[in-house]
Design a protein around this motif. Structure first.
Motif, PDB file in Angstrom:
ATOM      1  N   PHE A 107       0.836  -1.170   0.045  1.00 18.89           N
ATOM      2  CA  PHE A 107      -0.055  -0.099   0.184  1.00 18.89           C
ATOM      3  C   PHE A 107       0.837   1.291  -0.150  1.00 18.89           C
ATOM      4  O   PHE A 107       0.694   2.188  -0.788  1.00 18.89           O
ATOM      5  CB  PHE A 107      -0.767   0.103   1.208  1.00 18.89           C
ATOM      6  CG  PHE A 107      -1.947   1.110   1.036  1.00 18.89           C
ATOM      7  CD1 PHE A 107      -3.066   1.154   0.544  1.00 18.89           C
ATOM      8  CD2 PHE A 107      -1.649   2.287   1.621  1.00 18.89           C
ATOM      9  CE1 PHE A 107      -3.989   2.052   0.502  1.00 18.89           C
ATOM     10  CE2 PHE A 107      -2.616   3.430   1.810  1.00 18.89           C
ATOM     11  CZ  PHE A 107      -3.792   3.165   1.123  1.00 18.89           C
ATOM     12  N   ARG A 111       1.412   4.303  -2.957  1.00 12.70           N
ATOM     13  CA  ARG A 111       1.245   5.530  -2.438  1.00 12.70           C
ATOM     14  C   ARG A 111       2.492   6.319  -2.826  1.00 12.70           C
ATOM     15  O   ARG A 111       2.193   7.613  -3.314  1.00 12.70           O
ATOM     16  CB  ARG A 111       1.038   5.266  -1.067  1.00 12.70           C
ATOM     17  CG  ARG A 111       0.353   6.757  -0.534  1.00 12.70           C
ATOM     18  CD  ARG A 111      -0.016   6.764   0.967  1.00 12.70           C
ATOM     19  NE  ARG A 111       0.007   7.861   1.471  1.00 12.70           N
ATOM     20  CZ  ARG A 111      -0.528   8.376   2.750  1.00 12.70           C
ATOM     21  NH1 ARG A 111      -0.933   7.214   3.609  1.00 12.70           N
ATOM     22  NH2 ARG A 111      -0.584   9.542   3.397  1.00 12.70           N
ATOM     23  N   LEU A 161      -4.397  -4.131  -5.537  1.00 14.15           N
ATOM     24  CA  LEU A 161      -3.999  -2.523  -5.343  1.00 14.15           C
ATOM     25  C   LEU A 161      -3.256  -2.103  -6.415  1.00 14.15           C
ATOM     26  O   LEU A 161      -3.504  -0.946  -6.923  1.00 14.15           O
ATOM     27  CB  LEU A 161      -2.917  -2.540  -3.803  1.00 14.15           C
ATOM     28  CG  LEU A 161      -3.585  -2.214  -2.787  1.00 14.15           C
ATOM     29  CD1 LEU A 161      -2.783  -1.867  -1.505  1.00 14.15           C
ATOM     30  CD2 LEU A 161      -4.194  -0.640  -2.847  1.00 14.15           C
ATOM     31  N   ALA A 165      -3.846   0.794  -9.392  1.00 14.20           N
ATOM     32  CA  ALA A 165      -2.961   1.930  -9.453  1.00 14.20           C
ATOM     33  C   ALA A 165      -2.383   1.853 -10.704  1.00 14.20           C
ATOM     34  O   ALA A 165      -2.379   2.974 -11.256  1.00 14.20           O
ATOM     35  CB  ALA A 165      -1.953   1.748  -8.286  1.00 14.20           C
ATOM     36  N   ARG A 168      -4.545   4.174 -12.864  1.00  8.34           N
ATOM     37  CA  ARG A 168      -4.557   5.418 -12.412  1.00  8.34           C
ATOM     38  C   ARG A 168      -3.181   5.917 -12.989  1.00  8.34           C
ATOM     39  O   ARG A 168      -3.508   7.139 -13.467  1.00  8.34           O
ATOM     40  CB  ARG A 168      -4.720   5.347 -10.785  1.00  8.34           C
ATOM     41  CG  ARG A 168      -5.675   6.467 -10.395  1.00  8.34           C
ATOM     42  CD  ARG A 168      -6.095   6.243  -8.901  1.00  8.34           C
ATOM     43  NE  ARG A 168      -4.962   6.066  -7.972  1.00  8.34           N
ATOM     44  CZ  ARG A 168      -4.538   5.017  -7.129  1.00  8.34           C
ATOM     45  NH1 ARG A 168      -5.346   4.012  -7.219  1.00  8.34           N
ATOM     46  NH2 ARG A 168      -3.437   4.990  -6.372  1.00  8.34           N
TER      47      ARG A 168
ATOM     48  N   GLY B  91     -12.805   7.353  -3.350  1.00 15.57           N
ATOM     49  CA  GLY B  91     -11.900   6.252  -2.823  1.00 15.57           C
ATOM     50  C   GLY B  91     -10.764   6.334  -4.185  1.00 15.57           C
ATOM     51  O   GLY B  91      -9.482   5.842  -3.695  1.00 15.57           O
ATOM     52  N   SER B  92     -11.168   6.643  -5.262  1.00 15.35           N
ATOM     53  CA  SER B  92     -10.112   7.002  -6.348  1.00 15.35           C
ATOM     54  C   SER B  92      -9.096   8.282  -5.925  1.00 15.35           C
ATOM     55  O   SER B  92      -7.997   8.211  -6.507  1.00 15.35           O
ATOM     56  CB  SER B  92     -10.882   7.063  -7.640  1.00 15.35           C
ATOM     57  OG  SER B  92     -11.438   5.915  -8.081  1.00 15.35           O
ATOM     58  N   ASP B  94      -8.820   9.261  -2.891  1.00 13.28           N
ATOM     59  CA  ASP B  94      -7.884   9.045  -1.528  1.00 13.28           C
ATOM     60  C   ASP B  94      -7.966   7.594  -1.372  1.00 13.28           C
ATOM     61  O   ASP B  94      -8.984   6.947  -0.787  1.00 13.28           O
ATOM     62  CB  ASP B  94      -8.472   9.895  -0.376  1.00 13.28           C
ATOM     63  CG  ASP B  94      -8.083   9.798   0.713  1.00 13.28           C
ATOM     64  OD1 ASP B  94      -7.016   9.064   1.047  1.00 13.28           O
ATOM     65  OD2 ASP B  94      -8.636  10.245   1.819  1.00 13.28           O
ATOM     66  N   SER B  95      -6.843   6.670  -1.579  1.00 16.58           N
ATOM     67  CA  SER B  95      -6.868   5.526  -1.189  1.00 16.58           C
ATOM     68  C   SER B  95      -6.918   4.945   0.016  1.00 16.58           C
ATOM     69  O   SER B  95      -7.213   3.829   0.488  1.00 16.58           O
ATOM     70  CB  SER B  95      -5.548   4.850  -2.211  1.00 16.58           C
ATOM     71  OG  SER B  95      -4.507   5.442  -1.602  1.00 16.58           O
ATOM     72  N   ASP B  98     -10.769   3.762   1.120  1.00 14.82           N
ATOM     73  CA  ASP B  98     -10.913   2.404   0.882  1.00 14.82           C
ATOM     74  C   ASP B  98     -10.116   1.378   1.820  1.00 14.82           C
ATOM     75  O   ASP B  98     -10.742   0.565   2.294  1.00 14.82           O
ATOM     76  CB  ASP B  98     -10.844   1.950  -0.556  1.00 14.82           C
ATOM     77  CG  ASP B  98     -11.968   2.584  -1.264  1.00 14.82           C
ATOM     78  OD1 ASP B  98     -13.072   2.515  -1.242  1.00 14.82           O
ATOM     79  OD2 ASP B  98     -11.781   3.340  -2.456  1.00 14.82           O
ATOM     80  N   SER B 149     -10.441   0.069  -9.812  1.00 13.50           N
ATOM     81  CA  SER B 149     -10.565   1.017  -8.809  1.00 13.50           C
ATOM     82  C   SER B 149     -10.230   0.448  -7.420  1.00 13.50           C
ATOM     83  O   SER B 149     -10.000  -0.726  -6.843  1.00 13.50           O
ATOM     84  CB  SER B 149     -12.093   1.256  -8.933  1.00 13.50           C
ATOM     85  OG  SER B 149     -12.935   0.151  -8.241  1.00 13.50           O
ATOM     86  N   ASN B 150      -9.795   1.324  -6.428  1.00 11.92           N
ATOM     87  CA  ASN B 150      -9.372   1.247  -5.198  1.00 11.92           C
ATOM     88  C   ASN B 150     -10.603   0.450  -4.474  1.00 11.92           C
ATOM     89  O   ASN B 150     -10.286  -0.411  -3.529  1.00 11.92           O
ATOM     90  CB  ASN B 150      -8.982   2.249  -4.149  1.00 11.92           C
ATOM     91  CG  ASN B 150      -7.801   3.044  -4.563  1.00 11.92           C
ATOM     92  OD1 ASN B 150      -6.775   2.360  -4.975  1.00 11.92           O
ATOM     93  ND2 ASN B 150      -7.529   4.189  -4.867  1.00 11.92           N
TER      94      ASN B 150
END
Lengths: 326, 326
Positions: A107, A111, A161, A165, A168, B91-92, B94-95, B98, B149-150
């Motif tokens: 995670f 991030r 995850l 990502a 994204r 949630g997309s 701000d991971s 989720d 998606s997260n």
């Protein structure tokens, strides 16, 4: 531009770092040293192409500080995320272990890659994401994915995850589902375990289960070969690869016999009962590596050869402290 | 013996609680009230069969204290884990959202079930675990599972945890992959969103995307029907079910037209460009419910009927504060 290797003091990572440095890459390594060993990194010290920072990657602030420090002069353009709790049995007893060392490290890696604009990720996942599917040949698109250990669960959670990502912000994300891997510098696993047991009691090798469990094993040098091949030959975007040998595996009985032959030829072997050594262990699985072969990579060692080579290497490596960990 | 419903103040949960209480069950509900509303629980107050405690389930100590308090007189024998961040778009961005509200609530639920010896779990997962597989009819054993998606990632991560826990200590674990669900008391979703937009500007309904996105919708009453059916007719152990309607869905254009007809018949509809409203949205998927049908349950409403009924219900429900949340 540098490459960051997480879990950099671990077994697979030290083989990856060797290969990256041999390819003239600049390598940054981070590790919390809970399972890995600084000894694995000693021989890189002083080389201008390598830097190590000890940090707990489950702690996002410590992890961020380490990356900020490392990237002060040289930005990171690729991450090999190899940090994880590799002690599957310990994770079955305490689910917080896999949560922290396997899942939260992923995670935080994802991030921080976003924060530091790093767009390439290579991730060490596991055959354990498939759960216990002994009747099926497991390809990358096999389902359902119902892991039976916390280890497998947190590897699958990490894949999920990374998948989101990749959609994204990532340019390339490679998920490698590792088989059982043997070789040096071993920190855990059946070969090290059996060698150590036999050193402790050289007359009797006591083995979990009835010895009929059959698994595939890949030597770590081939694992790293395969990852490098996919990294250099695959497409952009997200991709998943099984990595493994191209055979049906060897039994615990065969491994035990090879260990005895190499370490203490006079020892007797005592087997337990049943096929499953402990809850969460997948006793047997069949792994398809057709996708890897279609991309052009094939293993050269059979499972038996890989184990034999690892036994030779590990039995040379001297006695180990701490229950098989460095 | 009581049943614990997590996310008890939410949309699906309030329908589940109605059904459980009607079946003479004792129901305990916990919720952090971040998305759910105590209004949904008002009408149960004072009944001897229902108790609610506000607690943040991502905080294991607060969650444990709530369960300890609830089980002082009546032990819990089954958990319906419905707590999650249901705002996929948030949630997309701000991971951590989720992670906390979807994944950590599951991690803590599994952990506390083990601590309090609760062996039956019903879990609200999502079609989002499949990712974007628009060419494939999605059955429960479809792979690969690569969420985009997260939200989908943390639902898959939760499934993985539950799968490993089922192996370890659960008597029954049912994972339900929800489709888009509509009905009352809505807290989010396309119907509520469109109704609210039209109330804010009754002359123009502005819609994300070109309106061609086609999705299946199930009415919440049917969703609860299906879950109850599987709970009462399925086997022991771990099982996964898709729940959905038995049709190919309705387009956003159709929904928008129905909303306009019900709320402001004079309004003009303005569509955007492209098929995907936002990153992480799965524009179209085909869902197989053959497994559910084999067990004996079939939906009676088509997607269009479900949406029409939900529009009628929601357009009656009065104006809402807080951007569509209660």
């Amino acid at each position: 531009m540098a490459i960051l290797v997480t879990g950099g003091a671990g077994f697979v990572a030290s083989n990856v770092i060797d290969r990256l440095l041999a390819g003239n890459e600049i390598v940054f390594a981070v590790d919390n040293l809970s399972l890995g060993s600084v000894q694995n990194l000693e021989h890189y010290r002083g080389g201008g192409s390598f830097r190590f920072i000890e940090a707990d990657l489950a702690d996002v602030d410590a992890y961020r500080a380490a990356i900020a420090e490392l990237t002060r002069q040289t930005p990171i353009h690729e991450v090999w995320h190899l940090a994880a709790n590799s002690d599957i049995r310990a994770g079955s007893l305490d689910s917080a272990l896999d949560l922290r060392d396997t899942f939260m490290t992923t995670f935080n890696t994802v991030r921080l890659m976003d924060e530091f604009s790093i767009r390439r990720l290579i991730f060490a996942s596991s055959s354990a994401v498939y759960g216990d599917r002994r009747d099926v040949e497991l390809a990358e698109d096999s389902g359902p994915l119902l892991p039976i250990s916390n280890y497998g669960a947190m590897k699958l959670a990490s894949e999920a995850l990374i998948s989101a990502a990749a959609q994204r912000f990532m340019e390339k994300a490679l998920i490698f589902r590792f088989p059982n891997v043997v070789g040096m510098p071993a920190t855990h696993g059946i070969v090290l375990d059996l060698v150590n047991r036999l050193r402790t009691s050289p007359e009797l090798l006591s083995v979990l289960g009835d010895g009929s469990q059959k698994k595939q094993y890949l030597h770590v040098t081939e694992l790293v070969d395969a990852m490098m091949w996919c990294r250099d030959h695959g497409d952009r975007g997200l991709d998943v690869f099984n990595i493994g040998p191209d055979d049906s595996g060897v039994t615990v009985r065969q491994i035990a016999e090879e260990v005895v032959a190499a370490v203490a030829p006079e020892a007797r072997i005592q087997f337990g009962v049943g096929k499953q050594g402990w809850i969460g262990d997948v006793p047997h699985f069949r792994y398809s590596i057709e996708k890897l072969k279609r991309l052009g990579w094939e293993p050269s060692l059979h499972s038996g050869d890989a184990v034999r080579r690892a036994i030779a290497e590990i039995s040379q490596q001297g006695c180990l402290d701490g229950g098989g960990k460095f």
